[in-house]
Scaffold this motif. Structure first.
Motif, PDB file in Angstrom:
ATOM      1  N   GLU A 136      73.319 -66.038  -3.832  1.00  0.00           N
ATOM      2  CA  GLU A 136      72.770 -65.400  -5.033  1.00  0.00           C
ATOM      3  C   GLU A 136      73.114 -63.922  -5.144  1.00  0.00           C
ATOM      4  OE1 GLU A 136      68.858 -68.379  -5.092  1.00  0.00           O
ATOM      5  OE2 GLU A 136      68.603 -66.270  -4.565  1.00  0.00           O
ATOM      6  N   ASP A 141      79.235 -60.966  -7.016  1.00  0.00           N
ATOM      7  CA  ASP A 141      80.126 -62.082  -7.378  1.00  0.00           C
ATOM      8  C   ASP A 141      81.425 -61.599  -8.021  1.00  0.00           C
ATOM      9  OD1 ASP A 141      78.250 -63.849  -6.463  1.00  0.00           O
ATOM     10  OD2 ASP A 141      77.665 -64.620  -8.434  1.00  0.00           O
ATOM     11  N   TYR A 164      79.710 -71.250  -0.907  1.00  0.00           N
ATOM     12  CA  TYR A 164      79.011 -70.055  -1.376  1.00  0.00           C
ATOM     13  C   TYR A 164      77.926 -70.527  -2.327  1.00  0.00           C
ATOM     14  CZ  TYR A 164      77.808 -65.862  -3.990  1.00  0.00           C
ATOM     15  OH  TYR A 164      77.103 -64.846  -4.585  1.00  0.00           O
ATOM     16  N   CYS A 166      75.940 -69.688  -5.235  1.00  0.00           N
ATOM     17  CA  CYS A 166      75.730 -68.784  -6.372  1.00  0.00           C
ATOM     18  C   CYS A 166      74.337 -68.994  -6.946  1.00  0.00           C
ATOM     19  CB  CYS A 166      76.802 -68.983  -7.444  1.00  0.00           C
ATOM     20  SG  CYS A 166      76.627 -70.470  -8.461  1.00  0.00           S
ATOM     21  N   GLN A 170      75.069 -69.276 -12.869  1.00  0.00           N
ATOM     22  CA  GLN A 170      76.273 -68.520 -12.524  1.00  0.00           C
ATOM     23  C   GLN A 170      77.449 -69.416 -12.129  1.00  0.00           C
ATOM     24  OE1 GLN A 170      76.012 -65.143 -13.075  1.00  0.00           O
ATOM     25  NE2 GLN A 170      73.957 -65.782 -13.729  1.00  0.00           N
ATOM     26  N   GLU A 171      77.254 -70.716 -12.134  1.00  0.00           N
ATOM     27  CA  GLU A 171      78.303 -71.623 -11.645  1.00  0.00           C
ATOM     28  C   GLU A 171      79.616 -71.447 -12.396  1.00  0.00           C
ATOM     29  OE1 GLU A 171      74.291 -73.755 -11.111  1.00  0.00           O
ATOM     30  OE2 GLU A 171      75.292 -72.665 -12.745  1.00  0.00           O
ATOM     31  N   VAL A 174      81.654 -67.550 -11.488  1.00  0.00           N
ATOM     32  CA  VAL A 174      82.375 -67.207 -10.265  1.00  0.00           C
ATOM     33  C   VAL A 174      83.852 -67.548 -10.455  1.00  0.00           C
ATOM     34  CG1 VAL A 174      82.624 -67.707  -7.799  1.00  0.00           C
ATOM     35  CG2 VAL A 174      80.333 -67.549  -8.824  1.00  0.00           C
ATOM     36  N   SER A 185      75.064 -74.086  -5.612  1.00  0.00           N
ATOM     37  CA  SER A 185      74.282 -73.133  -6.394  1.00  0.00           C
ATOM     38  C   SER A 185      72.797 -73.366  -6.187  1.00  0.00           C
ATOM     39  CB  SER A 185      74.623 -73.241  -7.889  1.00  0.00           C
ATOM     40  OG  SER A 185      74.071 -74.418  -8.452  1.00  0.00           O
TER      41      SER A 185
END
Length: 308
Positions: A136, A141, A164, A166, A170-171, A174, A185
């Motif tokens: 997060e 990012d 990672y 996220c 936000q998927e 990135v 995520s």
């Protein structure tokens, strides 16, 4: 299931911690994220003193990994950076470019690199089945070059799959998913938005051709939490029914999508509350609550479908 957060020194090698992990394994949990935090002083600090208190020691981390493996669970080691002043790690940030005399991303990533590479060496030595290199870090990012350089260095010492974690929503933001092995995520989505969010995330997973799972997901057992599952400060009375309602919707939506490879639920503490206190507990852990039965039933059914 995530275990042990936030990894406070002295709490992971106690009889209570051993009992906590044993009880978690009894709930059809096949993977655990052993998660711990190192603390930087402020969101603008560039030093992450991961060997200092309150972070758990290497011996505690190794003992917990071995305990999980001994109970038949696979392990994703999850080192996370927190901010001691209470600022959410998503807000750690600096100028987009390095400015003389100002704290910079270059300085911060140099310290973060030491933290993550240290964890990577532990993960390799102990045979962890996955390593999560961040959680997060919304402002961070965008530092694509730094992440790619870090991942390359991690691969030099850790041979397992890298993910990672996220933040929610936000998927599709990135830009360096191609550099990791697994996309993950935090799936704290309102109960009525799962289909919409999964439609969006599916495009990301298919675009990159990577496995996907929710590294974090869940809901407090608290009135109103199904609509705001990421808000652990929401005011409301304890409610096992609320958590059951959310688990039902979450599992139904995710299991209907074959590309969703699993849920790492949040979370199971190292110092577990007594079962007779479960009805008064309004946090994320499902232990002793009606949602535990939902979780076990869904996990067993999901595993059976995967092996068919």
């Amino acid at each position: 299931m995530t275990w042990g957060w936030t990894g406070i020194r002295g709490t992971w090698t106690t009889p209570a911690a051993e009992e906590s992990m044993r009880r978690m394994a009894e709930h059809a949990v096949t993977w655990t994220a052993i998660a711990y935090a190192a603390e930087q002083a402020t969101p603008f600090s560039t030093e992450i003193p991961f060997e200092a208190e309150p972070t758990v020691t290497d011996d505690e981390i190794v003992a917990s990994i071995r305990r999980a493996h001994g109970l038949g669970m696979k392990v994703c080691l999850k080192p996370v950076v927190n901010v001691a002043d209470g600022t959410w790690r998503a807000n750690i940030g600096f100028f987009d470019w390095d400015v003389p005399g100002e704290p910079s991303w270059t300085q911060w990533f140099a310290s973060y690199r030491d933290f993550i590479l240290h964890a990577a060496r532990i993960a390799e030595a102990e045979g962890c089945e996955m390593l999560c290199i961040g959680c997060e870090m919304v402002r961070a990012d965008g530092q694509e070059a730094h992440w790619r350089a870090l991942i390359a260095e991690v691969r030099a010492v850790y041979t397992g799959p890298i993910t990672y974690n996220c933040d929610k929503y936000q998927e599709d933001r990135v830009t360096w998913w191609d550099a990791v092995d697994v996309i993950s995520s935090s799936g704290y989505y309102p109960i009525d938005s799962w289909q919409e969010q999964l439609d969006r995330i599916e495009r990301v997973a298919l675009q990159h051709g990577k496995p996907f799972f929710f590294m974090e997901a869940g809901c407090p057992s608290r009135e109103g939490s199904a609509e705001l599952p990421n808000d652990w400060n929401l005011v409301g009375s304890p409610s096992g029914a609320e958590q059951v309602r959310y688990f039902g919707a979450m599992f139904a939506a995710c299991r209907a999508r074959p590309w969703v490879r699993g849920l790492m639920l949040w979370d199971w503490p190292a110092d577990l509350y007594a079962p007779e206190q479960a009805s008064l507990n309004d946090d994320y852990c499902p232990y002793g609550k009606p949602a535990a039965d939902v979780m076990m039933r869904e996990y067993r059914a999901w595993a059976a479908e995967a092996s068919a």
